[in-house]
Enzyme design. Structure first.
Site, mmCIF file in Angstrom:
data_model
loop_
_atom_site.group_PDB
_atom_site.id
_atom_site.type_symbol
_atom_site.label_atom_id
_atom_site.label_comp_id
_atom_site.label_asym_id
_atom_site.label_seq_id
_atom_site.Cartn_x
_atom_site.Cartn_y
_atom_site.Cartn_z
ATOM 1 N N GLU A 146 -4.905 5.310 17.363
ATOM 2 C CA GLU A 146 -3.480 5.047 17.567
ATOM 3 C C GLU A 146 -2.904 6.084 18.509
ATOM 4 O O GLU A 146 -3.286 7.262 18.448
ATOM 5 C CB GLU A 146 -2.739 5.146 16.232
ATOM 6 C CG GLU A 146 -3.199 4.166 15.199
ATOM 7 C CD GLU A 146 -2.343 4.263 13.946
ATOM 8 O OE1 GLU A 146 -1.347 3.534 13.864
ATOM 9 O OE2 GLU A 146 -2.655 5.086 13.080
ATOM 10 N N ASP B 215 -2.957 -5.855 2.063
ATOM 11 C CA ASP B 215 -3.451 -4.968 3.110
ATOM 12 C C ASP B 215 -3.141 -5.706 4.396
ATOM 13 O O ASP B 215 -3.724 -6.759 4.669
ATOM 14 C CB ASP B 215 -4.965 -4.750 2.975
ATOM 15 C CG ASP B 215 -5.483 -3.798 4.046
ATOM 16 O OD1 ASP B 215 -5.030 -3.915 5.206
ATOM 17 O OD2 ASP B 215 -6.311 -2.938 3.737
ATOM 18 N N HIS B 216 -2.216 -5.170 5.169
ATOM 19 C CA HIS B 216 -1.720 -5.987 6.285
ATOM 20 C C HIS B 216 -2.799 -6.281 7.326
ATOM 21 O O HIS B 216 -2.655 -7.179 8.136
ATOM 22 C CB HIS B 216 -0.466 -5.364 6.914
ATOM 23 C CG HIS B 216 -0.738 -4.231 7.849
ATOM 24 N ND1 HIS B 216 -0.949 -2.943 7.426
ATOM 25 C CD2 HIS B 216 -0.858 -4.185 9.196
ATOM 26 C CE1 HIS B 216 -1.160 -2.166 8.474
ATOM 27 N NE2 HIS B 216 -1.122 -2.892 9.567
ATOM 28 N N LYS C 29 0.856 -1.184 0.000
ATOM 29 C CA LYS C 29 0.000 0.000 0.000
ATOM 30 C C LYS C 29 0.889 1.230 0.000
ATOM 31 O O LYS C 29 2.025 1.098 0.410
ATOM 32 C CB LYS C 29 -0.911 -0.127 1.212
ATOM 33 C CG LYS C 29 -0.858 0.982 2.263
ATOM 34 C CD LYS C 29 -1.845 0.769 3.344
ATOM 35 C CE LYS C 29 -2.396 2.063 3.829
ATOM 36 N NZ LYS C 29 -1.510 2.854 4.658
ATOM 37 N N HIS D 68 -7.700 -0.352 5.247
ATOM 38 C CA HIS D 68 -7.873 -1.139 6.475
ATOM 39 C C HIS D 68 -9.314 -1.101 7.002
ATOM 40 O O HIS D 68 -9.904 -2.124 7.327
ATOM 41 C CB HIS D 68 -6.946 -0.630 7.579
ATOM 42 C CG HIS D 68 -5.513 -0.517 7.157
ATOM 43 N ND1 HIS D 68 -4.940 -1.379 6.260
ATOM 44 C CD2 HIS D 68 -4.532 0.348 7.496
ATOM 45 C CE1 HIS D 68 -3.662 -1.054 6.069
ATOM 46 N NE2 HIS D 68 -3.399 0.000 6.807
HETATM 47 C C1 BG6 Z 1 -0.545 1.695 8.029
HETATM 48 C C2 BG6 Z 1 -0.705 3.178 8.049
HETATM 49 O O1 BG6 Z 1 -1.035 1.160 6.829
HETATM 50 O O2 BG6 Z 1 -1.271 1.130 9.126
HETATM 51 C C3 BG6 Z 1 -0.188 3.739 9.352
HETATM 52 O O3 BG6 Z 1 0.008 3.747 6.969
HETATM 53 C C4 BG6 Z 1 -0.861 3.074 10.520
HETATM 54 O O4 BG6 Z 1 -0.371 5.148 9.416
HETATM 55 C C5 BG6 Z 1 -0.810 1.559 10.392
HETATM 56 O O5 BG6 Z 1 -0.181 3.471 11.694
HETATM 57 C C6 BG6 Z 1 -1.684 0.901 11.442
HETATM 58 O O6 BG6 Z 1 -1.449 -0.477 11.452
HETATM 59 P P1 BG6 Z 1 -1.608 -1.309 12.793
HETATM 60 O O7 BG6 Z 1 -1.351 -2.715 12.371
HETATM 61 O O8 BG6 Z 1 -0.589 -0.770 13.764
HETATM 62 O O9 BG6 Z 1 -3.005 -1.077 13.274
#
Ligand code: BG6
Length: 510
Positions: free
Chosen positions: A236, A197-198, A168, A260
């Site tokens: 976050e 998309d992780h 992404k 996400h």
């Molecule tokens: C990323 C965003 O794709 O996902 C970041 O670019 C964000 O800004 C992150 O902090 C959040 O991922 P996770 O797994 O920490 O919820």
């Protein structure tokens, strides 16, 4: 994603080489290498597996190997000190080169041929693009010119497979995402493109499908007759940190929502797929996004709230205003917080509001989905001292404290009928023990076995951008003079609360 009702052993995928473009970068170090390491420790890598790192930095293969050993030791809390070395060292290669130079790809081709010959393996390859998005198209174009990838090659019998994983962000609006899709689809078959998309690598996100479709008791309630509203929070505690260059151009809406958060929304809202076949699942997810009610300009003003954090404190630590972060402009109008009120226009969800919020520098790190059910239609306790009945909530905690809880009313022991909200709580850790996986393992494994269920198909990406396009347009055309409008460490601007309170509803404050 291979569903099974019990604990089936993982089968090693076909032999393959993973070529990592951007191998010396942060993503490779923080996520890819630890994930490969975890796959190896779980016997989930191909029997014959090699890595080729490609980047500009002037390393050679031995130098790169030594660096990986150091990095793995740094990251893993209790690694078997020699594991990586024994398992991989002779399979790790490095190629220094410019991604825009034709010659890099000729050398890569020679390197892959050599590996295949030496190891007597089929030349299956994953090309992982851990690089800035501006290079996605360029790299695939070069791969194609060098005949390292070939459209439809997957269909040819016995031909080695070639797959490309794209990180992404996939575009920054409908037009750019479509242009990138067109470019990639001109060079590759859609089945060779794995858009990551992780969030889909997270156990708790994958569990939404299992929770909804492997249990009989929730699905009958999963609709407008029983559900009052849904709220999705991704908050976050971190601020923009060192990512100002990217983030100040992207903002919270682009960074988190079409990808996400819409993955979470789609999994919560989609219809039951006819099977767990990749396209059956992805058809339903894309359909759900296409049913998001389009917003006119007046809807954007009413249903979309943006915020930017000012100075404040998070968990007792002072945080400076967003505008003072490196690479962020002093009068930046970029949002670091978004709250939306959305509707999905289909039979299941007509008129059920979906409230979404995400932001940086918030009081706690929390990703959860709360399904609030309608109140009981009639309270037989009217004459007694019932103080207040709270509606039932089902909360899916994606992170931290991964789990699911169902909140319901119970009678407090005593002479009078007083009620209290209590929880039935399922906690992943308590039940299954903790899991050292970081989330990329399943995604890499699935790509190796050719299962794209947990990757984004082109139509999902497009539908995601299309749904937020009206907001991007209205926000892009107007400035928000009251920025910064929330203090770091707070739950965002007051308007985010009003988005719900004017409907007589409230954000969870867990
Ligand atoms: C990323 C965003 O794709 O996902 C970041 O670019 C964000 O800004 C992150 O902090 C959040 O991922 P996770 O797994 O920490 O919820």
């Amino acid at each position: 994603m291979t569903p099974s009702s019990s604990t089936t052993a993982v089968t090693p995928p076909d032999d393959c080489v993973m070529v990592i473009f951007g191998a010396s970068g942060d993503l490779a170090k923080r996520l890819l290498l630890p994930a490969i390491h975890n796959l190896a420790r779980n016997s989930a890598l191909p029997n014959n597996f090699a890595i080729v790192g490609v980047a500009k930095d002037e390393f050679d293969s031995p130098g790169f190997r030594a660096q990986l050993v150091r990095e793995i030791k740094e990251i893993e809390s209790d690694p078997d000190p020699d594991y990586w070395k024994t398992a991989f060292d002779n399979g790790v290669h490095y190629l220094a080169g410019d991604f825009e130079d034709e010659n890099t790809y000729q050398r890569l081709k020679a390197c892959l041929d050599k590996i295949a010959n030496e190891r007597q393996m089929k030349s299956n390859c994953i090309f992982y693009l851990a690089v800035p998005p501006s290079l996605f198209g360029t790299i695939v174009e070069h791969l194609s010119r060098a005949e390292l990838v070939k459209k439809d090659a997957d269909g040819e019998q016995d031909a080695p497979w070639r797959r490309v994983i794209v990180e992404k962000p996939f575009g920054h609006d409908v037009e750019s995402a479509n242009a990138l899709n067109r470019k990639l689809q001109g060079l590759l078959d859609e089945s060779q493109i794995y858009r990551i998309d992780h969030y889909l690598g997270k156990e708790t996100v994958q569990n939404i499908l299992v929770f909804r479709f492997a249990n009989g008791i929730f699905e009958p309630l999963w609709n407008r007759r029983y559900i009052d509203h849904v709220q999705i929070t991704v908050s976050e505690t971190v601020g923009v940190e060192h990512r100002g260059l990217y983030y100040d151009r992207a903002g919270a809406l682009r960074d988190m929502v079409p990808n996400h958060i819409f993955q979470l929304l789609a999994l919560i809202g989609m219809e039951a797929p006819a099977s767990f076949h990749a396209d059956a699942v992805r058809d339903e997810k894309a359909k759900l996004l296409r049913a998001i009610r389009p917003m006119a300009e007046a809807d954007v003003r009413r249903n979309a709230v943006r915020g930017q954090y000012g100075a404040g404190s998070v968990n007792g630590n002072a945080v400076s205003t967003y505008r003072s972060a490196p690479h962020v402009s002093e009068d930046s109008m970029t949002e670091t917080f978004v709250a939306l009120r959305m509707f999905i226009d289909n039979w299941r969800w007509a008129d059920v509001p979906f409230y979404i919020r995400t932001g940086k520098s918030m009081p706690k790190r929390l990703t959860e989905i709360a399904i609030q059910f309608r109140r009981a239609p009639f309270l037989p306790f009217r004459e007694t001292a019932v103080e207040q009945m709270r509606p039932n909530q089902l909360v899916i905690r994606i992170q931290p404290n991964e789990g699911i809880s169902l909140q319901f009313e119970a009678k407090r022991p005593g002479i009078l009928v007083n009620t209290d909200s209590v929880d039935m709580d399922f906690c992943y850790d308590e039940y299954f023990g903790s899991n050292a996986f970081i989330g990329y393992e399943t995604l890499l494994y699935d790509c190796m076995i050719g299962d794209p269920t947990l990757f984004q198909r082109a139509d999902f990406v497009e539908a995601g951008w299309r749904a937020i396009e009206p907001i991007l347009n209205v926000w892009g055309a107007t400035t928000n003079e009251d920025f910064p409008n929330y203090a770091a460490g707070s739950w965002g601007p007051d308007e985010a609360g009003q988005l719900m309170s004017r409907d007589g509803r409230y954000w969870r404050t867990s």
